[in-house]
Motif scaffolding. Structure first.
Motif, PDB file in Angstrom:
ATOM      1  N   ARG A  36      -6.078   5.096  -8.747  1.00  0.00           N
ATOM      2  CA  ARG A  36      -6.610   6.043  -7.749  1.00  0.00           C
ATOM      3  C   ARG A  36      -5.595   7.130  -7.408  1.00  0.00           C
ATOM      4  N   ALA A  37      -4.321   6.738  -7.343  1.00  0.00           N
ATOM      5  CA  ALA A  37      -3.248   7.683  -7.021  1.00  0.00           C
ATOM      6  C   ALA A  37      -2.756   8.438  -8.259  1.00  0.00           C
ATOM      7  N   GLU A  38      -3.387   8.169  -9.404  1.00  0.00           N
ATOM      8  CA  GLU A  38      -3.018   8.783 -10.687  1.00  0.00           C
ATOM      9  C   GLU A  38      -1.567   8.512 -11.053  1.00  0.00           C
ATOM     10  N   LYS A  39      -1.097   7.326 -10.690  1.00  0.00           N
ATOM     11  CA  LYS A  39       0.253   6.874 -11.066  1.00  0.00           C
ATOM     12  C   LYS A  39       0.099   6.017 -12.326  1.00  0.00           C
ATOM     13  N   ILE A  40       0.007   6.691 -13.447  1.00  0.00           N
ATOM     14  CA  ILE A  40      -0.303   6.038 -14.716  1.00  0.00           C
ATOM     15  C   ILE A  40       0.789   5.049 -15.123  1.00  0.00           C
ATOM     16  N   THR A  41       2.048   5.389 -14.899  1.00  0.00           N
ATOM     17  CA  THR A  41       3.147   4.484 -15.250  1.00  0.00           C
ATOM     18  C   THR A  41       3.046   3.189 -14.461  1.00  0.00           C
ATOM     19  N   GLU A  42       2.726   3.294 -13.177  1.00  0.00           N
ATOM     20  CA  GLU A  42       2.568   2.094 -12.341  1.00  0.00           C
ATOM     21  C   GLU A  42       1.353   1.285 -12.783  1.00  0.00           C
ATOM     22  N   ALA A  43       0.263   1.965 -13.119  1.00  0.00           N
ATOM     23  CA  ALA A  43      -0.930   1.257 -13.622  1.00  0.00           C
ATOM     24  C   ALA A  43      -0.589   0.514 -14.912  1.00  0.00           C
ATOM     25  N   ALA A  44       0.200   1.152 -15.777  1.00  0.00           N
ATOM     26  CA  ALA A  44       0.603   0.515 -17.038  1.00  0.00           C
ATOM     27  C   ALA A  44       1.469  -0.717 -16.776  1.00  0.00           C
ATOM     28  N   LYS A  45       2.342  -0.641 -15.774  1.00  0.00           N
ATOM     29  CA  LYS A  45       3.179  -1.799 -15.417  1.00  0.00           C
ATOM     30  C   LYS A  45       2.307  -2.963 -14.948  1.00  0.00           C
ATOM     31  N   GLN A  46       1.333  -2.662 -14.104  1.00  0.00           N
ATOM     32  CA  GLN A  46       0.449  -3.719 -13.602  1.00  0.00           C
ATOM     33  C   GLN A  46      -0.398  -4.304 -14.726  1.00  0.00           C
ATOM     34  N   LEU A  47      -0.853  -3.457 -15.642  1.00  0.00           N
ATOM     35  CA  LEU A  47      -1.625  -3.954 -16.782  1.00  0.00           C
ATOM     36  C   LEU A  47      -0.775  -4.879 -17.641  1.00  0.00           C
TER      37      LEU A  47
END
Length: 195
Positions: free
Chosen positions: A161-172
């Motif tokens: 939602r915050a468009e923090k793709i690097t953080e989304a990738a870490k969580q994935l």
């Protein structure tokens, strides 16, 4: 509903010019072959992580209806084949978007995932799993790890939602490690039960 982007093509059956978005020929009505298309667009949905599953279900049901095999009993074998391919692609799209981890993987396709960093968080858990001597010990470890899944999913959704793709990738990457741990735990549990 036609949602495929593209230039005009010729119908495979009657050679009438057909809009690149068309699923059926404007001239003869023949089903056209499936085209490469983003799963979200194929199902008429916005390309984002947060999806209303009820809306996904409704769109899926609406999009598969025209390709039902009984509709192609009296059509050419080519159209029946195209219908089968359309259904297969729609099923894959639906299954991918329905599962939050697969949906995230699809959205992050091409993005480097920090697997080593995520794996480091599980070193102690994998060691405990290796040392487990009873199925109940494995069950406790799995329960502990599964509790982290919901939190990681929420953090991944927030990152998208915050468009923090690097953080989304870490969580994935972290969620994928959870899945690997659970698979290993099931194997370990079966080994312990068979002793």
């Amino acid at each position: 509903m036609n949602i495929v982007d593209g230039a005009a093509n010729s119908c495979w059956l009657c050679e009438t010019k057909v809009d690149g978005n068309a699923i059926f020929c404007h001239g003869c009505g023949a089903l056209q072959p499936p085209k490469e298309q983003d799963y979200f667009r194929r199902l008429g949905l916005p390309r984002r992580f947060d999806l209303e599953l009820g809306l996904l279900d409704r769109h899926y049901k609406g999009f598969v209806r025209p390709f039902a095999p009984q509709r192609f009993k009296d059509k050419t074998s080519q159209e029946a084949n195209f219908a089968e391919r359309h259904l297969s692609i729609l099923n894959t799209a639906y299954e991918t978007l329905r599962d939050p981890i697969r949906r995230a993987m699809y959205l992050l396709e091409g993005q480097d995932l920090p697997h080593e960093t995520a794996a480091m968080k599980f070193v102690d858990d994998f060691e405990a799993l290796e040392k487990a001597e009873q199925p109940c010990a494995v069950d406790r470890l799995v329960a502990h790890i599964e509790r982290q899944t919901e939190q990681a999913l929420m953090e991944m959704a927030s990152a998208f939602r915050a468009e923090k793709i690097t953080e989304a990738a870490k969580q994935l990457a972290y969620l994928q490690q959870i899945d690997l741990f659970i698979v290993d735990a099931r194997i370990k549990r079966r080994e312990l039960e068979s002793k």
